[in-house]
Motif scaffolding. Structure first.
Motif, PDB file in Angstrom:
ATOM      1  N   TYR A 168     -18.128 -52.776 -17.122  1.00 56.96           N
ATOM      2  CA  TYR A 168     -18.780 -53.729 -18.013  1.00 56.96           C
ATOM      3  C   TYR A 168     -17.753 -54.829 -18.226  1.00 56.96           C
ATOM      4  O   TYR A 168     -16.632 -54.562 -18.640  1.00 56.96           O
ATOM      5  CB  TYR A 168     -19.140 -53.063 -19.339  1.00 56.96           C
ATOM      6  CG  TYR A 168     -19.682 -54.013 -20.379  1.00 56.96           C
ATOM      7  CD1 TYR A 168     -21.049 -54.166 -20.538  1.00 56.96           C
ATOM      8  CD2 TYR A 168     -18.835 -54.743 -21.196  1.00 56.96           C
ATOM      9  CE1 TYR A 168     -21.560 -55.037 -21.493  1.00 56.96           C
ATOM     10  CE2 TYR A 168     -19.329 -55.609 -22.148  1.00 56.96           C
ATOM     11  CZ  TYR A 168     -20.693 -55.751 -22.294  1.00 56.96           C
ATOM     12  OH  TYR A 168     -21.190 -56.621 -23.240  1.00 56.96           O
ATOM     13  N   ILE A 169     -18.111 -56.068 -17.924  1.00 57.40           N
ATOM     14  CA  ILE A 169     -17.207 -57.203 -18.074  1.00 57.40           C
ATOM     15  C   ILE A 169     -17.684 -58.046 -19.251  1.00 57.40           C
ATOM     16  O   ILE A 169     -18.881 -58.305 -19.393  1.00 57.40           O
ATOM     17  CB  ILE A 169     -17.190 -58.088 -16.805  1.00 57.40           C
ATOM     18  CG1 ILE A 169     -16.897 -57.263 -15.559  1.00 57.40           C
ATOM     19  CG2 ILE A 169     -16.219 -59.247 -16.966  1.00 57.40           C
ATOM     20  CD1 ILE A 169     -15.500 -56.719 -15.476  1.00 57.40           C
ATOM     21  N   GLY A 170     -16.738 -58.462 -20.088  1.00 58.30           N
ATOM     22  CA  GLY A 170     -17.074 -59.305 -21.219  1.00 58.30           C
ATOM     23  C   GLY A 170     -15.950 -60.268 -21.538  1.00 58.30           C
ATOM     24  O   GLY A 170     -14.869 -60.201 -20.953  1.00 58.30           O
ATOM     25  N   SER A 171     -16.208 -61.159 -22.479  1.00 59.06           N
ATOM     26  CA  SER A 171     -15.178 -62.090 -22.937  1.00 59.06           C
ATOM     27  C   SER A 171     -15.305 -62.238 -24.442  1.00 59.06           C
ATOM     28  O   SER A 171     -16.380 -62.026 -25.016  1.00 59.06           O
ATOM     29  CB  SER A 171     -15.325 -63.448 -22.250  1.00 59.06           C
ATOM     30  OG  SER A 171     -16.555 -64.046 -22.610  1.00 59.06           O
ATOM     31  N   SER A 172     -14.195 -62.606 -25.070  1.00 55.91           N
ATOM     32  CA  SER A 172     -14.191 -62.728 -26.518  1.00 55.91           C
ATOM     33  C   SER A 172     -13.016 -63.586 -26.965  1.00 55.91           C
ATOM     34  O   SER A 172     -11.990 -63.648 -26.283  1.00 55.91           O
ATOM     35  CB  SER A 172     -14.081 -61.336 -27.155  1.00 55.91           C
ATOM     36  OG  SER A 172     -14.034 -61.429 -28.559  1.00 55.91           O
ATOM     37  N   VAL A 173     -13.175 -64.232 -28.119  1.00 58.43           N
ATOM     38  CA  VAL A 173     -12.055 -64.961 -28.704  1.00 58.43           C
ATOM     39  C   VAL A 173     -11.120 -64.010 -29.426  1.00 58.43           C
ATOM     40  O   VAL A 173      -9.993 -64.359 -29.746  1.00 58.43           O
ATOM     41  CB  VAL A 173     -12.518 -66.088 -29.654  1.00 58.43           C
ATOM     42  CG1 VAL A 173     -13.261 -67.160 -28.880  1.00 58.43           C
ATOM     43  CG2 VAL A 173     -13.353 -65.541 -30.782  1.00 58.43           C
ATOM     44  N   ASN A 174     -11.578 -62.777 -29.696  1.00 62.01           N
ATOM     45  CA  ASN A 174     -10.736 -61.748 -30.309  1.00 62.01           C
ATOM     46  C   ASN A 174     -11.051 -60.416 -29.621  1.00 62.01           C
ATOM     47  O   ASN A 174     -11.931 -59.666 -30.040  1.00 62.01           O
ATOM     48  CB  ASN A 174     -10.996 -61.665 -31.816  1.00 62.01           C
ATOM     49  CG  ASN A 174     -10.052 -60.724 -32.525  1.00 62.01           C
ATOM     50  OD1 ASN A 174      -9.505 -59.792 -31.933  1.00 62.01           O
ATOM     51  ND2 ASN A 174      -9.861 -60.951 -33.814  1.00 62.01           N
ATOM     52  N   ILE A 175     -10.331 -60.140 -28.554  1.00 59.99           N
ATOM     53  CA  ILE A 175     -10.612 -58.973 -27.725  1.00 59.99           C
ATOM     54  C   ILE A 175     -10.442 -57.668 -28.502  1.00 59.99           C
ATOM     55  O   ILE A 175     -11.247 -56.752 -28.353  1.00 59.99           O
ATOM     56  CB  ILE A 175      -9.728 -58.977 -26.459  1.00 59.99           C
ATOM     57  CG1 ILE A 175     -10.127 -60.152 -25.561  1.00 59.99           C
ATOM     58  CG2 ILE A 175      -9.857 -57.667 -25.697  1.00 59.99           C
ATOM     59  CD1 ILE A 175      -9.251 -60.331 -24.342  1.00 59.99           C
ATOM     60  N   ASN A 176      -9.429 -57.581 -29.340  1.00 56.20           N
ATOM     61  CA  ASN A 176      -9.207 -56.347 -30.100  1.00 56.20           C
ATOM     62  C   ASN A 176     -10.387 -56.035 -31.010  1.00 56.20           C
ATOM     63  O   ASN A 176     -10.851 -54.893 -31.084  1.00 56.20           O
ATOM     64  CB  ASN A 176      -7.917 -56.438 -30.911  1.00 56.20           C
ATOM     65  CG  ASN A 176      -6.699 -56.545 -30.038  1.00 56.20           C
ATOM     66  OD1 ASN A 176      -6.671 -56.024 -28.925  1.00 56.20           O
ATOM     67  ND2 ASN A 176      -5.694 -57.248 -30.511  1.00 56.20           N
ATOM     68  N   HIS A 177     -10.893 -57.055 -31.695  1.00 61.06           N
ATOM     69  CA  HIS A 177     -12.064 -56.869 -32.565  1.00 61.06           C
ATOM     70  C   HIS A 177     -13.290 -56.479 -31.739  1.00 61.06           C
ATOM     71  O   HIS A 177     -14.053 -55.588 -32.120  1.00 61.06           O
ATOM     72  CB  HIS A 177     -12.326 -58.147 -33.359  1.00 61.06           C
ATOM     73  CG  HIS A 177     -13.544 -58.075 -34.211  1.00 61.06           C
ATOM     74  ND1 HIS A 177     -13.618 -57.291 -35.343  1.00 61.06           N
ATOM     75  CD2 HIS A 177     -14.749 -58.672 -34.084  1.00 61.06           C
ATOM     76  CE1 HIS A 177     -14.819 -57.427 -35.874  1.00 61.06           C
ATOM     77  NE2 HIS A 177     -15.525 -58.249 -35.135  1.00 61.06           N
ATOM     78  N   ARG A 178     -13.468 -57.136 -30.607  1.00 64.18           N
ATOM     79  CA  ARG A 178     -14.630 -56.844 -29.758  1.00 64.18           C
ATOM     80  C   ARG A 178     -14.584 -55.413 -29.230  1.00 64.18           C
ATOM     81  O   ARG A 178     -15.612 -54.738 -29.165  1.00 64.18           O
ATOM     82  CB  ARG A 178     -14.685 -57.845 -28.589  1.00 64.18           C
ATOM     83  CG  ARG A 178     -15.959 -57.718 -27.785  1.00 64.18           C
ATOM     84  CD  ARG A 178     -17.169 -58.114 -28.619  1.00 64.18           C
ATOM     85  NE  ARG A 178     -18.377 -57.994 -27.827  1.00 64.18           N
ATOM     86  CZ  ARG A 178     -19.437 -57.266 -28.189  1.00 64.18           C
ATOM     87  NH1 ARG A 178     -19.455 -56.655 -29.341  1.00 64.18           N
ATOM     88  NH2 ARG A 178     -20.476 -57.191 -27.404  1.00 64.18           N
ATOM     89  N   PHE A 179     -13.397 -54.945 -28.867  1.00 59.85           N
ATOM     90  CA  PHE A 179     -13.253 -53.569 -28.413  1.00 59.85           C
ATOM     91  C   PHE A 179     -13.684 -52.601 -29.513  1.00 59.85           C
ATOM     92  O   PHE A 179     -14.414 -51.643 -29.260  1.00 59.85           O
ATOM     93  CB  PHE A 179     -11.818 -53.290 -27.996  1.00 59.85           C
ATOM     94  CG  PHE A 179     -11.557 -51.833 -27.726  1.00 59.85           C
ATOM     95  CD1 PHE A 179     -12.171 -51.191 -26.663  1.00 59.85           C
ATOM     96  CD2 PHE A 179     -10.723 -51.099 -28.542  1.00 59.85           C
ATOM     97  CE1 PHE A 179     -11.956 -49.842 -26.417  1.00 59.85           C
ATOM     98  CE2 PHE A 179     -10.498 -49.758 -28.305  1.00 59.85           C
ATOM     99  CZ  PHE A 179     -11.112 -49.123 -27.247  1.00 59.85           C
TER     100      PHE A 179
END
Length: 68
Positions: free
Chosen positions: A17-28
């Motif tokens: 699953y590929i994604g992007s975020s401005v805050n990867i830790n929060h998204r995880f």
């Protein structure tokens, strides 16, 4: 804060699953919480999580970038 592209990898079959975020830790943390609650928006990922469990997934940052 880490911004960029990440992947969640199924260690059993190699699917990603590929994604992007401005805050990867929060998204995880969001992904993990939703998967544990059986409420993730991606049915394929949720079904695989239910079948294989947390121990068979890895979360990896593919590329970091500035959030601008």
């Amino acid at each position: 804060m880490n911004s960029g592209v990440y992947e969640i990898v199924n260690l059993v079959n190699g699917k990603r699953y590929i994604g992007s975020s401005v805050n990867i830790n929060h998204r995880f943390r969001q992904h993990t919480s939703l998967l544990k609650l059986n409420k993730h928006h991606t049915n394929h990922l949720q079904n695989a999580w239910n079948k294989y469990g947390l121990e068979n997934f890895s979360f990896q940052i593919i590329e970091q970038c500035d959030a601008s």
